[in-house]
Design an enzyme around this catalytic site. Structure first.
Site, PDB file in Angstrom:
ATOM      1  N   ASP A 164      -5.615  -3.177  -2.732  1.00  0.00           N
ATOM      2  CA  ASP A 164      -4.648  -2.619  -1.648  1.00  0.00           C
ATOM      3  C   ASP A 164      -4.150  -4.225  -1.107  1.00  0.00           C
ATOM      4  OD1 ASP A 164      -3.499  -1.906   0.702  1.00  0.00           O
ATOM      5  OD2 ASP A 164      -5.112  -0.211   0.619  1.00  0.00           O
ATOM      6  N   SER A 177       0.847  -1.316   0.126  1.00  0.00           N
ATOM      7  CA  SER A 177       0.038   0.013   0.117  1.00  0.00           C
ATOM      8  C   SER A 177       0.984   1.331   0.036  1.00  0.00           C
ATOM      9  CB  SER A 177      -0.813  -0.141   1.075  1.00  0.00           C
ATOM     10  OG  SER A 177      -1.938   0.876   1.081  1.00  0.00           O
TER      11      SER A 177
END
Length: 294
Positions: free
Chosen positions: A168, A43
């Site tokens: 993500d 991320s």
């Protein structure tokens, strides 16, 4: 470019704009001449990874501070346009060239021999995928994967790579820490830069049916979102046990006054400065952990 930390993996947690803290740590590490030979990120941690490996303190600082004030950075208007609350395509894929808003030193990234791992979740089946240097042989390929790893479901459109959708990497089985990839690469010692304070724990989702409804076309994403608190807390417990055993050095922010969506540059800069100052204070202990000469 030579690296002086060869037996310890460096791992960056995600956390959206809380990455301002991590960026301050990146600056401290680079200024101290601490160069790890393997770096993992998930991320927002992948932006820190890229800046660290290219050894770019200026970009590290700007990425999570002044850059947020760019008019194309994104807001609810871009979300309504289908571009995301964070205008992901622009942020990651249209700003890194020499004449763009956040130039990236691709030549220095290539020159650094450090191994890298960028993690994202495959939306179709919820499997975690890690990309290494062999998957990123040109700047657009790197930034596409940084974007994929940073794509927060619902807030940003999924990222498509070679016809496959990703989101993500924090939704993976470790809850957002790439230490599983570090272990796969043979490492048993870790430096982990966190974006939550020590003692933080994630709470379970209150309305799981809502997640399954919103992501009914992507049931694996819904289940990954629901499993994230358990995965995160389990990984955190394991990292704390490794810290207790002397196998991990965990850098927790003393305070974290912002959310992952923070856009106020003054607040972001304060968090960046806090990360830099805190890591400077912890530098003697880190140097000792790494076995480097102070």
């Amino acid at each position: 470019m030579n690296n002086n930390v060869t037996d310890t993996a460096l791992v960056f947690e995600g956390g959206g704009m809380r990455g301002a803290f991590s960026s301050g740590v990146v600056t401290t590490l680079l200024e101290a001449g601490i160069h790890a030979d393997w770096v993992g990120g998930i991320s927002a941690g992948t932006t820190c990874l890229a800046n660290y490996v290219s050894r770019d303190t200026a970009r590290s600082e700007r990425s999570f501070t002044d850059f947020a004030a760019e008019p194309e950075f994104g807001d609810w208007r871009t979300w309504l346009q289908g571009k995301g609350v964070f205008n992901a395509e622009w942020i990651y894929e249209r700003t890194s060239a020499p004449d763009q808003a956040l130039p990236f030193d691709w030549e220095r990234f290539q020159a650094n021999p450090a191994g890298v791992a960028i993690g994202a979740l495959r939306c179709s089946d919820g499997e975690m995928v890690y990309w290494g240097r062999e998957d990123m042989v040109a700047l657009p390929m790197l930034m596409k994967r940084v974007r994929a790893s940073s794509t927060m479901p619902a807030l940003m459109p999924f990222t498509t790579i070679d016809g496959v959708e990703y989101c993500d990497g924090a939704l993976g089985p470790t809850g957002g820490f790439a230490y599983d990839a570090a272990r796969a690469a043979g490492y048993t010692r870790f430096v982990v830069v966190m974006t939550r304070t020590r003692g933080y724990r994630k709470q379970n989702a209150r309305m799981p049916a809502a997640y399954r409804s919103v992501f009914r076309r992507y049931p694996a994403v819904a289940e990954a979102l629901l499993a994230r608190p358990t995965n995160y807390n389990r990984s955190l417990d394991e990292l704390l046990a490794l810290e207790e055993a002397g196998q991990a050095f965990l850098i927790f922010p003393d305070e974290m006054p912002i959310r992952n969506s923070e856009r106020d540059v003054t607040k972001l800069r304060a968090v960046y400065d806090a990360g830099r100052l805190q890591s400077q204070r912890q530098l003697p202990q880190l140097v000792d952990f790494l076995g480097l000469k102070g």
